[in-house]
Scaffold this motif. Structure first.
Motif, PDB file in Angstrom:
ATOM      1  N   ASN A 123      14.790   1.830 -24.977  1.00 26.31           N
ATOM      2  CA  ASN A 123      15.392   0.587 -25.413  1.00 26.31           C
ATOM      3  C   ASN A 123      14.989  -0.579 -24.514  1.00 26.31           C
ATOM      4  N   THR A 124      14.876  -1.736 -25.106  1.00 26.31           N
ATOM      5  CA  THR A 124      14.558  -2.935 -24.341  1.00 26.31           C
ATOM      6  C   THR A 124      15.757  -3.340 -23.493  1.00 26.31           C
ATOM      7  N   ILE A 125      15.513  -4.264 -22.577  1.00 21.50           N
ATOM      8  CA  ILE A 125      16.587  -4.751 -21.721  1.00 21.50           C
ATOM      9  C   ILE A 125      16.468  -6.256 -21.577  1.00 21.50           C
TER      10      ILE A 125
ATOM     11  N   SER B 150      19.026  -8.044  -6.568  1.00 19.14           N
ATOM     12  CA  SER B 150      19.747  -6.777  -6.711  1.00 19.14           C
ATOM     13  C   SER B 150      19.643  -6.175  -8.103  1.00 19.14           C
ATOM     14  N   ARG B 151      19.111  -6.921  -9.055  1.00 22.24           N
ATOM     15  CA  ARG B 151      19.117  -6.450 -10.447  1.00 22.24           C
ATOM     16  C   ARG B 151      18.101  -5.336 -10.662  1.00 22.24           C
ATOM     17  N   TYR B 152      18.557  -4.286 -11.312  1.00 21.38           N
ATOM     18  CA  TYR B 152      17.742  -3.095 -11.581  1.00 21.38           C
ATOM     19  C   TYR B 152      17.280  -3.137 -13.026  1.00 21.38           C
ATOM     20  N   LEU B 153      15.963  -3.046 -13.232  1.00 19.82           N
ATOM     21  CA  LEU B 153      15.406  -3.181 -14.572  1.00 19.82           C
ATOM     22  C   LEU B 153      14.896  -1.866 -15.148  1.00 19.82           C
ATOM     23  N   GLN B 154      15.037  -0.785 -14.403  1.00 21.18           N
ATOM     24  CA  GLN B 154      14.773   0.520 -14.984  1.00 21.18           C
ATOM     25  C   GLN B 154      16.050   1.028 -15.654  1.00 21.18           C
TER      26      GLN B 154
ATOM     27  N   LEU C   3      12.730  -7.504 -22.175  1.00 20.81           N
ATOM     28  CA  LEU C   3      11.631  -6.784 -21.525  1.00 20.81           C
ATOM     29  C   LEU C   3      11.430  -5.459 -22.235  1.00 20.81           C
ATOM     30  N   ASN C   4      10.217  -5.227 -22.724  1.00 18.25           N
ATOM     31  CA  ASN C   4       9.879  -3.953 -23.345  1.00 18.25           C
ATOM     32  C   ASN C   4       9.548  -2.931 -22.263  1.00 18.25           C
TER      33      ASN C   4
END
Length: 850
Positions: A522-524, A404-408, A467-468
């Motif tokens: 920004n990175t996450i 379920s995790r959103y990385l955008q 994550l870049n």
């Protein structure tokens, strides 16, 4: 054989010839059952399975006679110029005749006597009711005197059958053409001509309308992947799949014309989907060598039919569809069909959503017997929060985070969702020059406006979880124009029968200067994400303009001889292609824009042969070459054209009275200049010198008996770089350079599917149960072969019940996908672009037809 001719009678100007046949012709086996032993109702309602290809009416009626065990006598002058769309599935005798005569302007009625079946042909509009044709012209008649076997069980709604044959008791043309079964006898995309699949010396598979309905496949991807061997997913912003290991980035067609850079392809208005395997450049020009996907649109019917379906499913999925068709004029020379859809859903992923509105009206004209024309319109508006695959690899596997995790960055994607506004108009017409020669013209124009916000990654630290990310805004419009002209005909030279095709096509796509921003944000931390803190706002814009033209001429001859047991296919095409691209950093440079342009010409041949020693089995082989441009730039220079060649051989077989088809194919396909994304620069594309795909495909589709139907396939495919970059272990993971001997990203060696369906009979008639497994072995996730995605098996199922309520056909259905709730990764492009699989989902529907 004993034939008794009854008395010739005149009824209101219409000739009726009563014929009674006591036995079948010698050599055909079993003796006939006398008509006197069966009532007229039993004769009319006896159900048989038919596999009659579209094409000549004469051939279709002869095939109907052969497959039903009846004998027909008619004057060929009446039908020699008529065409029929064919027949596949279980039909009553009357249903079969209705389907074959659909749109011809000819009607029939059964004689009042049960001693024979007499079919009276009359012009449309002359038959007032079944009992009394009034003012009908004196026409030849089709008289059916039959030796019927014992009546089969009534057809169910299962694969390969339909509860109602066209013109059966519901009178709605087999419920709008939905009940097509799982198996198709013909596929026009293979040769651009009507030909039985058993005779075609190439590999082609068809996903039928009933397959889409039984599995509740909403998107084209849902319909094709798992139902056809050799097809896998590919992470992409566009509607892209991989066929035989290679991307089909420009290989989606609709009714034989290219659908370029498509997004969100829907099944709402589709009658079937044809997948033609291997290089098809000889007929279609700019294509990837793995194969093409041709979307076949629903056509209007001359009998009224209406359908409303409501679907509700997991993650807020709500979909409403409408299908309506019938005649506009009393003489049925103008027909219409309207398909519409409203669709909305959220996702198992946080922040993701999708809204879609799609309408597709179609009008058909048939003013004279020799001319037929269809005009298609489409409008689609889609608003969605993007769910592009952004999951990174960690070490030798995938990073372990919740699905379920959103990385955008939701601060961008939810505030500025992606949008697509598509308008399409197309037509096709055919004019019969003579009995054996016809001219066909197709044309389509598509305008797609889009607004896309995408996030990609070029770096990940598995220790810190950082994550870049790079984000892009793209605003633009694609304008696509395609047309072709085909002259088709038949002739005989000595012992050789020729089915010939001469054609010309033209394709032009133009993207006016469109705005794009690319900038790091920004990175996450993928293990502990923090959203809504947008840094590094967009930098200066870039304006990009694209253009492409393609012109081709082609010729093909299908030569049949040795009592129609050997078919030799010869064909060739010459293309003129041009690709232009311009990129500027600001509007000030547009007036002085310079274009990077590439022009190329090429010849693409195809040769094949099929041998059919027995009616139920065919052995075939082919060789083909293809030519196509590559989109994109490599260090500012347009990519070199791709070229490919393939050797293919296989066996096709039909079982159980042609209801079940088996195809076993071996292929050896090589491609040069294979494009692959540059993980260090999203605006750059790398090329592989040569890649090769070799493998085995097995497909089994159709009906085992009246209750059991099956779709099964298996693929063994070895896809790897043959000629690439030298291996540098220190930089390979970062550069992702294709290395000779390495497997291409996202290419499983073994994968397959089985879907088995049971249609109950007797007291449970109307109940359908289906289930199956979709499985894949493990595979490398990137070109560097640095990490592995695990294999998986998904369990799918369906239960449905259909019944008649006061003249309405009501069907309730429930589908479940990934019943075992497996965590899986169906595709990957590199270490930063891994696609996650959808968890367990339920989709229920209620359909009302009348």
């Amino acid at each position: 054989m004993t034939t008794k001719f009854g008395l010739r009678k005149k009824l209101a100007g219409t000739t009726v010839i009563a014929i009674g046949i006591g036995m079948k012709a010698a050599g055909f086996g079993t003796p006939a059952v006398a008509h006197a032993s069966m009532t007229q109702k039993e004769l009319a309602e006896a159900v048989r399975n038919y596999q009659i290809p579209q094409g000549s009416m004469d051939l279709a009626l002869n095939r109907l006679a052969d497959e039903s065990g009846v004998r027909m006598i008619y004057r060929s002058q009446l039908t020699e110029k008529l065409k029929t769309s064919g027949l596949t599935g279980n039909y009553t005798l009357t249903g079969a005749l209705d389907a074959l005569l659909l749109g011809t302007g000819l009607h029939y009625r059964l004689s009042e006597s049960g001693e024979s079946v007499s079919v009276v042909l009359a012009q449309a509009g002359d038959v007032v009711n079944d009992a009394s044709p009034r003012g009908a012209h004196s026409l030849p008649t089709i008289d059916v005197g039959a030796a019927q076997a014992q009546p089969a069980q009534p057809a169910s709604r299962g694969g390969g059958s339909g509860r109602y044959g066209a013109g059966a008791s519901n009178g709605k043309g087999a419920l709008g053409g939905r009940l097509t079964g799982y198996n198709a006898a013909t596929a026009t995309s293979a040769l651009k001509m009507d030909a039985p699949i058993m005779q075609i010396p190439v590999s082609v598979q068809v996903v039928t309308r009933q397959t889409m309905d039984d599995q509740q496949a909403i998107s084209v991807k849902d319909a094709v992947v798992s139902n056809v061997s050799g097809v896998t997913l590919q992470p992409s912003f566009l509607e892209m799949l991989k066929i035989r290991g290679f991307s089909n980035s420009a290989n989606t067609y609709k009714n034989g014309l290219i659908e370029y850079r498509m997004r969100g392809l829907d099944t709402t208005n589709l009658q079937s989907i044809e997948v033609l395997k291997g290089p098809a450049a000889m007929l279609y020009g700019r294509v990837e060598p793995g194969g093409i996907i041709d979307l076949v649109v629903k056509r209007p019917l001359d009998t009224p039919y209406y359908s409303v379906e409501q679907q509700v499913g997991s993650f807020g999925n709500v979909r409403t569809t409408l299908d309506a068709t019938g005649p506009v004029t009393t003489d049925k020379s103008i027909l219409y069909r309207f398909n519409g859809e409203f669709y909305r859903t959220d996702s198992y992923r946080n922040f993701v959503s999708d809204r879609n509105v799609f309408i597709a009206p179609t009008v058909s004209f048939h003013p004279i017997e020799q001319f037929r024309m269809n005009i298609d319109f489409e409008y689609q508006r889609r608003d969605y929060v993007d769910d592009y695959a952004l999951l990174p690899a960690s070490g030798g596997s995938v990073a372990n985070i919740p699905l379920s995790r959103y990385l955008q960055e939701p601060n961008l994607t939810t505030k500025y969702p992606d949008k697509m506004d598509k308008k399409r108009i197309a037509y096709d017409w055919t004019f019969d020059l003579t009995k054996d020669w016809s001219l066909t013209n197709r044309l389509s124009y598509t305008n797609i406006g889009y607004s896309v916000n995408d996030t990609s990654s070029s770096g990940f630290n598995p220790i810190t979880g950082i994550l870049n990310r790079t984000v892009s805004f793209i605003r633009g419009t694609d304008k696509n124009f395609a047309t072709n002209l085909d002259l088709k005909g038949k002739l005989t030279t000595g012992v050789f029968n020729h089915a010939m095709l001469l054609g010309f096509d033209y394709f032009n796509t133009f993207t006016p200067p469109y705005l794009s921003y690319f900038a790091p944000i920004n990175t996450i931390n993928i293990y502990n994400p923090t959203y809504w803190q947008l840094a590094n706002p967009y930098r200066g814009p870039s304006y990009l303009m694209l253009g492409q033209q393609w012109t081709g001429v082609y010729g093909q001859d299908m030569i049949s001889f040795l009592d129609d047991k050997v078919h030799l296919l010869l064909g060739g095409r010459y293309d003129w292609a041009k690709y232009s691209i311009n990129s500027n950093s600001s509007t000030a440079f547009l007036a002085q824009a310079t274009y990077a342009t590439q022009s190329a010409n090429a010849f693409s041949p195809r040769i094949g042969i099929s041998v059919q020693p027995l009616p139920w089995i065919t052995a075939y082989g082919n060789f083909s070459r293809s030519f196509g441009t590559n989109n994109g730039l490599n260090q500012g220079t347009p990519l070199a054209p791709q070229r490919a060649e393939q050797f293919e051989g296989g066996v096709k077989a039909e079982f159980f009275d042609k209801r079940l088809m088996l195809s076993v194919v071996y292929f050896d396909l090589t491609k040069t200049n294979v494009p692959t994304p540059d993980p260090t620069n999203a605006r750059n594309t790398l090329l592989i010198g040569k890649a090769r795909s070799t493998g085995l495909e097995v497909d089994l589709t159709g009906q085992i008996n009246d209750q059991w139907s099956v779709i099964a396939n298996y693929t063994h495919d070895d896809v790897r770089t043959v000629s690439g970059s030298p291996l540098n272990p220190l930089t390979e993971i970062t550069t992702q350079r294709p290395v000779a001997g390495f497997v291409l990203a996202g290419s499983p060696r073994n994968y397959g599917n089985i879907w088995l369906k049971y249609d109950a009979d007797g007291m449970f008639k109307g109940l359908s149960l289906a289930g199956g497994v979709n499985a894949s072995g493990n595979f490398f996730g990137d070109n560097a072969n640095s990490f592995v995605l695990p294999g998986y098996a998904l369990i799918n199922g369906m239960i449905a019940y259909s019944t008649n309520i006061e003249g309405l056909t009501v069907t309730a259905q429930l589908n479940v996908k990934n019943l075992n709730n497996a965590i899986y990764y169906p595709s990957s492009m590199d270490r930063f672009t891994v696609q996650t699989g959808v968890p367990r989902t339920f989709l229920g529907s209620l359909r009302v037809e009348f």
